[in-house]
Design an enzyme around this catalytic site. Structure first.
Site, PDB file in Angstrom:
ATOM      1  N   HIS A 139      50.768 -20.236  -8.332  1.00 12.62           N
ATOM      2  CA  HIS A 139      50.709 -21.700  -8.353  1.00 12.62           C
ATOM      3  C   HIS A 139      51.982 -22.213  -9.013  1.00 12.62           C
ATOM      4  CE1 HIS A 139      49.232 -25.785  -8.996  1.00 12.62           C
ATOM      5  NE2 HIS A 139      48.320 -25.502  -8.094  1.00 12.62           N
ATOM      6  N   ASP A 163      42.203 -21.938  -3.949  1.00  9.12           N
ATOM      7  CA  ASP A 163      41.933 -21.528  -2.559  1.00  9.12           C
ATOM      8  C   ASP A 163      41.393 -20.118  -2.435  1.00  9.12           C
ATOM      9  OD1 ASP A 163      44.775 -23.423  -2.069  1.00  9.12           O
ATOM     10  OD2 ASP A 163      42.862 -23.885  -1.126  1.00  9.12           O
TER      11      ASP A 163
HETATM   12  C1  SDX Z   1      47.498 -25.397  -3.562  1.00  6.94           C
HETATM   13  O1  SDX Z   1      50.645 -28.042  -6.259  1.00  6.94           O
HETATM   14  C2  SDX Z   1      49.390 -28.049  -6.265  1.00  6.94           C
HETATM   15  O2  SDX Z   1      48.763 -28.573  -7.196  1.00  6.94           O
HETATM   16  C3  SDX Z   1      48.715 -27.433  -5.066  1.00  6.94           C
HETATM   17  C4  SDX Z   1      47.193 -27.303  -5.138  1.00  6.94           C
HETATM   18  C5  SDX Z   1      46.522 -28.653  -5.125  1.00  6.94           C
HETATM   19  O3  SDX Z   1      45.369 -28.740  -5.582  1.00  6.94           O
HETATM   20  O4  SDX Z   1      47.110 -29.621  -4.559  1.00  6.94           O
HETATM   21  O5  SDX Z   1      46.805 -26.613  -6.320  1.00  6.94           O
HETATM   22  C6  SDX Z   1      46.651 -26.562  -3.928  1.00  6.94           C
HETATM   23  O6  SDX Z   1      48.385 -25.548  -2.756  1.00  6.94           O
HETATM   24  C7  SDX Z   1      47.293 -24.086  -4.265  1.00  6.94           C
HETATM   25  C8  SDX Z   1      48.310 -22.994  -3.829  1.00  6.94           C
HETATM   26  C9  SDX Z   1      47.831 -22.400  -2.506  1.00  6.94           C
HETATM   27  N1  SDX Z   1      48.896 -21.541  -1.928  1.00  6.94           N
HETATM   28  C10 SDX Z   1      48.716 -20.195  -1.907  1.00  6.94           C
HETATM   29  O7  SDX Z   1      47.773 -19.596  -2.421  1.00  6.94           O
HETATM   30  C11 SDX Z   1      49.825 -19.469  -1.143  1.00  6.94           C
HETATM   31  C12 SDX Z   1      50.294 -18.242  -1.951  1.00  6.94           C
HETATM   32  N2  SDX Z   1      51.031 -18.725  -3.121  1.00  6.94           N
HETATM   33  C13 SDX Z   1      52.466 -18.822  -3.044  1.00  6.94           C
HETATM   34  O8  SDX Z   1      52.935 -19.238  -1.798  1.00  6.94           O
HETATM   35  C14 SDX Z   1      53.061 -19.531  -4.255  1.00  6.94           C
HETATM   36  O9  SDX Z   1      52.471 -19.006  -5.353  1.00  6.94           O
HETATM   37  C15 SDX Z   1      52.996 -21.037  -4.336  1.00  6.94           C
HETATM   38  C16 SDX Z   1      53.553 -21.704  -3.124  1.00  6.94           C
HETATM   39  C17 SDX Z   1      51.593 -21.492  -4.532  1.00  6.94           C
HETATM   40  C18 SDX Z   1      53.820 -21.462  -5.545  1.00  6.94           C
HETATM   41  O10 SDX Z   1      55.124 -21.157  -5.247  1.00  6.94           O
HETATM   42  P1  SDX Z   1      56.300 -21.481  -6.304  1.00  6.94           P
HETATM   43  O11 SDX Z   1      55.830 -22.249  -7.453  1.00  6.94           O
HETATM   44  O12 SDX Z   1      57.435 -22.028  -5.530  1.00  6.94           O
HETATM   45  O13 SDX Z   1      56.607 -20.097  -6.903  1.00  6.94           O
HETATM   46  P2  SDX Z   1      57.609 -19.102  -6.286  1.00  6.94           P
HETATM   47  O14 SDX Z   1      57.379 -19.054  -4.807  1.00  6.94           O
HETATM   48  O15 SDX Z   1      58.959 -19.432  -6.801  1.00  6.94           O
HETATM   49  O16 SDX Z   1      57.064 -17.749  -6.903  1.00  6.94           O
HETATM   50  C19 SDX Z   1      57.525 -17.312  -8.149  1.00  6.94           C
HETATM   51  C20 SDX Z   1      57.611 -15.801  -7.979  1.00  6.94           C
HETATM   52  C21 SDX Z   1      58.431 -15.416  -6.747  1.00  6.94           C
HETATM   53  O17 SDX Z   1      59.019 -14.146  -7.040  1.00  6.94           O
HETATM   54  P3  SDX Z   1      60.606 -14.146  -7.468  1.00  6.94           P
HETATM   55  O18 SDX Z   1      61.363 -14.812  -6.343  1.00  6.94           O
HETATM   56  O19 SDX Z   1      60.664 -14.922  -8.758  1.00  6.94           O
HETATM   57  O20 SDX Z   1      60.920 -12.675  -7.622  1.00  6.94           O
HETATM   58  O21 SDX Z   1      56.300 -15.278  -7.740  1.00  6.94           O
HETATM   59  C22 SDX Z   1      56.250 -14.685  -6.454  1.00  6.94           C
HETATM   60  C23 SDX Z   1      57.422 -15.215  -5.651  1.00  6.94           C
HETATM   61  O22 SDX Z   1      57.858 -14.272  -4.681  1.00  6.94           O
HETATM   62  N3  SDX Z   1      54.990 -15.114  -5.853  1.00  6.94           N
HETATM   63  C24 SDX Z   1      54.159 -14.333  -5.170  1.00  6.94           C
HETATM   64  C25 SDX Z   1      53.077 -15.153  -4.834  1.00  6.94           C
HETATM   65  N4  SDX Z   1      53.278 -16.387  -5.292  1.00  6.94           N
HETATM   66  C26 SDX Z   1      54.477 -16.361  -5.909  1.00  6.94           C
HETATM   67  N5  SDX Z   1      54.239 -13.035  -4.818  1.00  6.94           N
HETATM   68  C27 SDX Z   1      53.189 -12.549  -4.126  1.00  6.94           C
HETATM   69  N6  SDX Z   1      52.088 -13.270  -3.757  1.00  6.94           N
HETATM   70  C28 SDX Z   1      52.010 -14.566  -4.108  1.00  6.94           C
HETATM   71  N7  SDX Z   1      50.941 -15.293  -3.750  1.00  6.94           N
END
Ligand code: SDX
Length: 438
Positions: free
Chosen positions: A314, A372
């Site tokens: 998140h 989710d």
């Molecule tokens: C919702 O914003 C909100 O409030 C949203 C929400 C709401 O109520 O409105 O809470 C609802 O959208 C919840 C999130 C649902 N999405 C998912 O579950 C999809 C999987 N999650 C990822 O796509 C990700 O965690 C996000 C999009 C939710 C957050 O992405 P960020 O904040 O941009 O974080 P990031 O992508 O920069 O990740 C930080 C690190 C990265 O590694 P590095 O590049 O630093 O090496 O963590 C890793 C990412 O690769 N990472 C994951 C991961 N999520 C982040 N690695 C594996 N699996 C994951 N799910």
């Protein structure tokens, strides 16, 4: 307005020409949460832009609606904790709270409920819109289309400068979303549309419109209705997330409320946002059984693999999403009430969660289950098809979008949102006529 403390930040640095510069920025403090540096005059006073793709360190507005502490895993709506609201309130209570700033007293609750109940039906001609879609259209495509089309039917609630018309549009959007959503489902399965019934509560009405058929009475399950109501609460609002920010940005241009909410629905559809609940179910089905979990955990950690653990991570929560905790508990209640002795996907999800939370990659990056991760399992147990999961999220989040849209319009400092950029393209160059092009 946020308190502008009499303190300021003086940032001394050597600019690109090696000259010493000092930039003075006002410091603003809120009720809770990080203090902000006010950069609104930075370009005007000093000729600099800030640079923050994804807005990881940028507050786009001042708001009183929802507060999140990502480190502590805290979520408050107008100061009330999400767990108190989810366990002690109902969805229309929370809608009133988000819109008006206070929980309703009995009289206010009855009045609000009466308003919602009397706006659940659609203009009959709107039903024709459904027949323009393929039966296998994703229901989110129908939501974007039909909600955007509402502006062509409800001309008496388009003037955003008229508080009465804003209120009417707000009520119409909250009240009609379940009807529009249920009709999208009925259209997909070829069953007749079910009209809303005023005798039902908000969540009951939605279940009735989704699962009842004209030929017989629908056996309302109060436990499922309560679970649905709680799930709507858990998804109602979440500060400046992508879809809410989309609604605010669309609204800042003066677009009508129905167009703004249609924009929010479009943004929510993405698998990184509201589409994650559908993606979690598809991921669990793809993993199949516990033996495959290590392979998928490995893929999720592999930078060269686009696979991510859906329902994990998140932007704000670097702790367990408080909504996921309530959702997990609700999962067990719903499955038990439906007589499930066990659910293979729930067991798989719990094993996946256990392994991930013990894995250094997820620990170091503070990746926890989010709202989710469990919701899809409940929806599936309730007989809701995977393609409808994000639609339910949109139904629930409409009140949050509408509350922020109203707050944005009433904000005296509000102006059209128009970010700038760091330009790294071509410098000015002479035109090349066709004859001279290579
Ligand atoms: C919702 O914003 C909100 O409030 C949203 C929400 C709401 O109520 O409105 O809470 C609802 O959208 C919840 C999130 C649902 N999405 C998912 O579950 C999809 C999987 N999650 C990822 O796509 C990700 O965690 C996000 C999009 C939710 C957050 O992405 P960020 O904040 O941009 O974080 P990031 O992508 O920069 O990740 C930080 C690190 C990265 O590694 P590095 O590049 O630093 O090496 O963590 C890793 C990412 O690769 N990472 C994951 C991961 N999520 C982040 N690695 C594996 N699996 C994951 N799910």
């Amino acid at each position: 307005m946020g308190e502008t403390s009499n303190k300021s930040a003086n940032i001394a640095f050597k600019d690109e020409n090696g000259s010493s510069q000092v930039i003075r920025l006002d410091i603003k403090t809120g009720t809770m949460g990080p203090t902000v540096l006010d950069v609104s005059k930075l370009y005007n006073d000093y000729g600099y832009f800030t640079f923050d793709p994804g807005f990881t360190s940028t507050s786009s507005c001042e708001s009183k609606i929802t507060y999140i502490d990502g480190e502590q895993g805290i979520l408050l709506h107008r100061g009330y904790s999400i767990s108190d609201l989810a366990t002690q309130s109902d969805y229309l209570d929370v809608c009133y709270l988000l819109l008006n700033g206070e929980l309703p007293n009995q009289k206010q609750k009855e009045g609000f409920n009466n308003q919602i109940v009397h706006h659940t039906m659609l203009h009959e001609q709107l039903l024709n819109f459904y027949r323009g879609f393929r039966r296998d259209a994703h229901p989110m495509a129908i939501m974007v289309g039909v909600v955007g089309a509402l502006s062509s039917f409800y001309h008496d609630s388009l003037d955003i400068q008229d508080p009465k018309q804003r209120e009417l549009a707000s009520i119409r959007l909250i009240a009609k979303m379940p009807t529009i959503a249920a009709m999208a489902y009925k259209y997909a399965i070829g069953q007749p549309f079910m009209y809303p019934r005023n005798k039902y509560g908000f969540a009951e009405n939605f279940l009735h419109m989704m699962f009842a058929v004209p030929s017989e009475e629908y056996p309302m399950n109060p436990i499922l209705a309560r679970a649905m109501d709680r799930i709507l609460i858990l998804h109602a609002d979440h500060e400046q997330n992508a879809s809410t920010s989309t609604v605010r940005l669309a609204g800042s241009s003066g677009a009508n409320p129905f167009a703004c909410i249609a924009a929010g629905i479009a943004s929510l559809w993405g698998p990184a946002h509201g589409g994650a609940n559908e993606a979690v179910l598809n991921m669990l089905k793809q993993i199949g059984n516990k033996n495959n979990i290590p392979e998928y955990i490995k893929r999720a950690k592999d930078k060269n693999d686009s696979f991510r653990l859906m329902g994990f991570g998140h932007r704000v929560y670097k702790n367990y999403d408080p909504r996921a905790s309530v959702m997990r508990q609700t999962c067990f209640e719903v499955l038990e009430s439906l007589g499930y002795k066990s659910d293979p996907l729930l067991e798989l999800a719990m094993e996946l969660e256990k392994i991930a939370l013990e894995d250094n990659y997820f620990i170091e990056k503070k990746l926890y289950p989010n709202v989710d991760f469990y919701s899809g399992i409940i929806f599936r147990a309730m007989g809701i098809p995977t393609s409808m999961f994000t639609v339910l999220f949109a139904v629930a989040r409409t009140v949050g979008w509408v509350a922020h849209w109203n707050e944005m319009i009433q904000d005296p400092t509000q102006k059209i949102g128009r970010p700038r950029q760091l330009y790294t393209g071509e410098k000015p160059r002479d035109y090349v006529p066709m004859a001279k092009r290579k």
